[in-house]
Enzyme design. Sequence first.
Site, short mmCIF file in Angstrom:
data_model
loop_
_atom_site.label_atom_id
_atom_site.label_comp_id
_atom_site.label_asym_id
_atom_site.label_seq_id
_atom_site.Cartn_x
_atom_site.Cartn_y
_atom_site.Cartn_z
N HIS A 1 -7.58 -5.15 9.78
CA HIS A 1 -7.22 -4.93 8.37
C HIS A 1 -5.92 -5.64 8.01
O HIS A 1 -5.05 -5.82 8.85
CB HIS A 1 -7.19 -3.44 8.01
N ASN B 1 -7.86 -3.26 13.96
CA ASN B 1 -9.25 -3.44 13.53
C ASN B 1 -9.40 -4.60 12.55
O ASN B 1 -10.44 -4.76 11.93
CB ASN B 1 -9.79 -2.15 12.89
N GLU C 1 -9.83 -2.00 5.05
CA GLU C 1 -10.50 -1.72 6.30
C GLU C 1 -11.78 -2.55 6.41
O GLU C 1 -12.25 -3.11 5.42
CB GLU C 1 -10.83 -0.22 6.39
N ASP D 1 0.82 -1.21 0.00
CA ASP D 1 0.00 0.00 0.00
C ASP D 1 0.85 1.26 0.00
O ASP D 1 2.07 1.20 0.16
CB ASP D 1 -0.97 0.00 1.20
C1 F6R Z 1 1.27 -1.82 6.15
C2 F6R Z 1 -0.07 -2.40 6.17
C3 F6R Z 1 -0.85 -2.52 7.43
C4 F6R Z 1 -0.03 -2.83 8.67
C5 F6R Z 1 -0.92 -2.86 9.91
C6 F6R Z 1 -0.15 -3.16 11.16
O1 F6R Z 1 1.80 -1.82 4.85
O2 F6R Z 1 -0.51 -2.77 5.15
O3 F6R Z 1 -1.81 -3.52 7.27
O4 F6R Z 1 0.62 -4.05 8.51
O5 F6R Z 1 -1.56 -1.63 10.04
O6 F6R Z 1 0.74 -2.11 11.42
P1 F6R Z 1 1.86 -2.26 12.55
O7 F6R Z 1 2.73 -3.39 12.12
O8 F6R Z 1 2.59 -0.95 12.54
O9 F6R Z 1 1.14 -2.54 13.81
#
Ligand code: F6R
Length: 263
Positions: free
Chosen positions: A139, A137, A144, A68
């Site tokens: 994702h 959440n 989302e 992303d």
């Molecule tokens: C990042 C992504 C997100 C993160 C998720 C967890 O490229 O796609 O899905 O992997 O938000 O983030 P952290 O690892 O910072 O808790």
Amino acid sequence: MEVIICPNAHRVGEVAAAKAARIAAAIGPKVVLGVATGSSPVQTFAELARLAKAGELDLSQASAFALDEYVGIAEGHPQSYHQIIRKTVTEPMGLDPARVHVPDGFADDLATACAAYEEAIAAAGGVDIQFLGLGTNGHIGFNEPTSSLSSRTRIKTLAARTRQDNARFFASIEDVPRHCLTQGLGTIMDARHVILVATGSGKAHAIAQVIEGPITAMFPGSVLQLHQQATIVIDEEAAAELALAEYFKQTYANLPDWQRVSL
Ligand code: F6R
């Protein structure tokens, strides 16, 4: 779904990297990696970089596709995923920058950029090993809650919870972008292997939902229950709400040696 519970976050990184290295070795130097940003995969990527530098893993011709990118910040912004991937993946693993791809969240025509990203993944032969973190959440990528389970790369609006969670990377929550481009759940599900890493008590509820809850767009990561080669590597804190934690530990402790990740 294979669930590996490790004693601590450091071990999560080692085990996830060892698992990926074993798969990558079987595929060969042209392996295609799917890479995530955020805190979760940092130790895994550092360990992969160490293995590559030590000559234990050949990534000389590897490609990578990020999950992303934010929309609404400049490409040179230190929190743009172009910059984060360069610092955590491209440079430490010694990948050829020309073979490292991040969705173009700075394009004038975002829909065309999303379609081009899907085409680039297909042209590379698809993703062999997709690394994932997990949002509190539920994702994966920035899919989302209520994302279509068969979605492809597209523009999404970040959930308020995600913006709060990611505010730690910015001066204030006002600076966290509201939009992003993200691979879809269908895109992620096309990867041949998926390795999701999660650590800390903040992920315990989401992990329990993803592994033991119903498959639902309200917890997008739960779609991984339909993936044939999904490995979830977590620490004790992230495993705290799993009803089957003991079963997963017993299963891993009693794996035949040829199936176990050796460290
Ligand atoms: C990042 C992504 C997100 C993160 C998720 C967890 O490229 O796609 O899905 O992997 O938000 O983030 P952290 O690892 O910072 O808790």
